[in-house]
Design an enzyme around this catalytic site. Structure first.
Site, PDB file in Angstrom:
ATOM      1  CB  CYS A 240       2.270   8.435  -6.538  1.00 51.49           C
ATOM      2  SG  CYS A 240       2.097   7.816  -8.220  1.00 51.49           S
TER       3      CYS A 240
ATOM      4  CG  HIS B 287      -1.320   4.590  -6.523  1.00 58.08           C
ATOM      5  ND1 HIS B 287      -2.336   4.944  -7.363  1.00 58.08           N
ATOM      6  CD2 HIS B 287      -0.185   5.097  -7.078  1.00 58.08           C
ATOM      7  CE1 HIS B 287      -1.850   5.644  -8.375  1.00 58.08           C
ATOM      8  NE2 HIS B 287      -0.547   5.763  -8.220  1.00 58.08           N
TER       9      HIS B 287
END
Lengths: 349, 349
Positions: B132, B245
């Site tokens: 990710c 994130h």
């Protein structure tokens, strides 16, 4: 060293987060306080603070003349420092100022005692306490730079909300409650909710779209290391943590340096504690740094992108070493235990 | 482009955080699903998931033979992928695998469609979805690297707990409640409480005291950019954020590059949205990235330590572009809208 004499100590901004920590630290360290003067703005007059088990009435900063005050810790914002610190120094107090007002003033030493205590003794009445993130960074950087010159630093911060004062702490808590109850989150201190968020913006924007906090890390690091061209860049980010700042730091040296060397040099550095063991999952976190005096440093490892660089991670209590503790240590260096001061020199300014 | 034919789609790990997002994204994008097969481990059999307004019974992955499945999205951990992905591919399915199991396998393309869609067409049945943090980084990095070669990257992450699954999200919430009620915080998913904390440790330690997450950022970035020696270092840090994130990134180029150039190149990059205006306090945050498809990039500014470098900050939804969305885009690139595939080539493997 002469035995410390008892001192009259003023804390300016005594009701704030850092002011309260000053009182705790002066007690904890048995700083030789004969009389404590608690100062704040008019709207706090009538309140009391607790020091050494006694209630002390908060007095109006504007009405105080600082006569008889030996040392004054200022933590009430830059404007108040600019207005009142010079007259406190004039009246004979040693001022240790926690605001950014005097930090780049060439006539005012900027001091982290473990790094440049000798500069404290050059003061003309005022000593500046550096920015919190800068203090933590330089505590780890200076010992390394003394062993092998550091060529460049890239720093990303994870900054606690305590740096924005009691109002920010209350806002974080209120947002947590609102989130739980499904209400919209209100943001006043920060431009966005800080609960369950990170905000890559601290304080205000300055030149070149770099924030003032990021510029402080650049300019104050240069001043503390006495390297006017020291290469450092920073991204300063607020995180939903209460009161310890953390920093991911890439340190590039003049020559290849091993993580083991860095670990050894930091283990010997005063005020630094190496917390670094993959086997036991030991690394610095803001939770572990909270309430302590040391800057925790760990995750010390080689940088796979460059053999002259090392990566590390550090955490330190923003309210203590990042503010009140460092300021008290500065006063101790000058007044109580004048490290490196010439014999016979009067430790009181 | 041929009109897309209706496909039988399997989602492996359908009850997990990423699995649930697969279902939402397939619906949102009107992916041509003829039949949805929801797969999970035995203990989830008996549960149902919702797709396109209908309840779909969860079936046992171990008992499924993948015959007739056109595409299988795997998000059930590396071990399950290693065991079941090859047999799904063998049975004729295109497997897009969200685990790290095949990411460094030279026979398996590692793909971010906006970066290297052409590699997807070289698959032999399995395509790996990158880590990710790496997807988000490379979305910003690749367009820059195409304009002026990037010489080195220093990246610090601010990673959401969604990356550790539903259990971690529940743990963060429980810790928030315990904190409010003054109870001790229990930590099971992470080695410390993540509430009001940051943890500079993601997943596990690997070689040289660098974490596996940090190594993924190094190795997968090199593979995606097709630069085997690309110089990148990372510090991966978990923060108490739900599902987006963020990353602070220092990008050093071959020659001096202005922030305005970087801003322009990123503004033209597909899947990237520049959010960068000091005057209106516009910058990327995980709150703003949550639920969106784009990687938000901002805080684009000169690096005061080096005139060939630029600092920036990015944020992207870890569950979407960091996982499910990128995987669906990979499948679209191969099956639905084969970008760059030779005319006449059968888009179904």
């Amino acid at each position: 060293m002469n035995p410390p004499r008892a001192l009259t100590v003023a804390v300016v901004g005594a009701t704030g987060v850092v002011g309260q920590e000053f009182l705790r630290i002066l007690e904890e360290r048995a700083f030789p306080v004969k009389r404590l003067v608690a100062l704040a703005s008019k709207r706090s007059v009538g309140r009391h603070v607790t020091f050494a088990g006694e209630e002390v009435a908060v007095e109006d900063l504007d009405e105080t003349d600082f006569g008889g005050v030996d040392v004054a810790f200022f933590s009430a914002g830059g404007d108040r420092s600019l207005e009142h610190a010079p007259r406190a120094a004039q009246a004979g107090a040693l001022v240790v100022d926690n605001s950014s007002a005097f930090r780049m003033d060439p006539d005012v030493p900027l001091v982290v005692p473990q790094v440049n205590a000798h500069r404290a003794l050059e003061h003309r009445g005022i000593i500046a306490n550096p920015n919190c993130s800068t203090i933590l960074l330089v505590m780890a950087l200076a010992p390394l730079h003394r062993h092998v010159p550091v060529r460049r630093v890239v720093c990303s911060t994870y900054q606690a909300v305590s740096g924005s004062g009691a109002e920010a702490l209350a806002e974080l808590e209120a947002q947590g409650e609102a989130s739980r109850e499904g209400r919209p989150l209100e943001a006043r201190v920060y431009p966005q909710p800080i609960h369950a968020n990170v905000i890559p913006f601290v304080q205000a924007f300055g030149e070149d779209a770099i924030t003032l906090e990021e510029w402080k890390l650049v300019h104050e690091t240069r001043r503390l290391l006495e390297e006017p061209d020291f290469a450092v860049t920073a991204t300063c980010v607020r995180v939903p943590v209460l009161r310890a700042h953390s920093e991911a730091v890439n340190v590039e040296f003049e020559r290849p340096v091993s993580p083991a060397e860095v670990r050894r040099w930091l283990a010997e550095a005063p005020g630094v504690r190496v917390v670094d063991d993959p086997d036991t999952l030991a690394f610095p976190t803001p939770r572990d740094a909270e309430g302590g005096d040391d800057v925790l440093v760990g995750r010390i490892r080689r940088d796979p992108s460059r053999d002259t660089a090392v990566d590390l991670f550090l955490a330190g209590d923003q309210v203590r070493k990042g503010a009140a503790l460092n300021a008290v240590e500065i006063a101790e260096a000058v007044l109580v235990s004048p490290v490196g001061s010439p014999p016979g020199r009067d430790p009181i300014p």
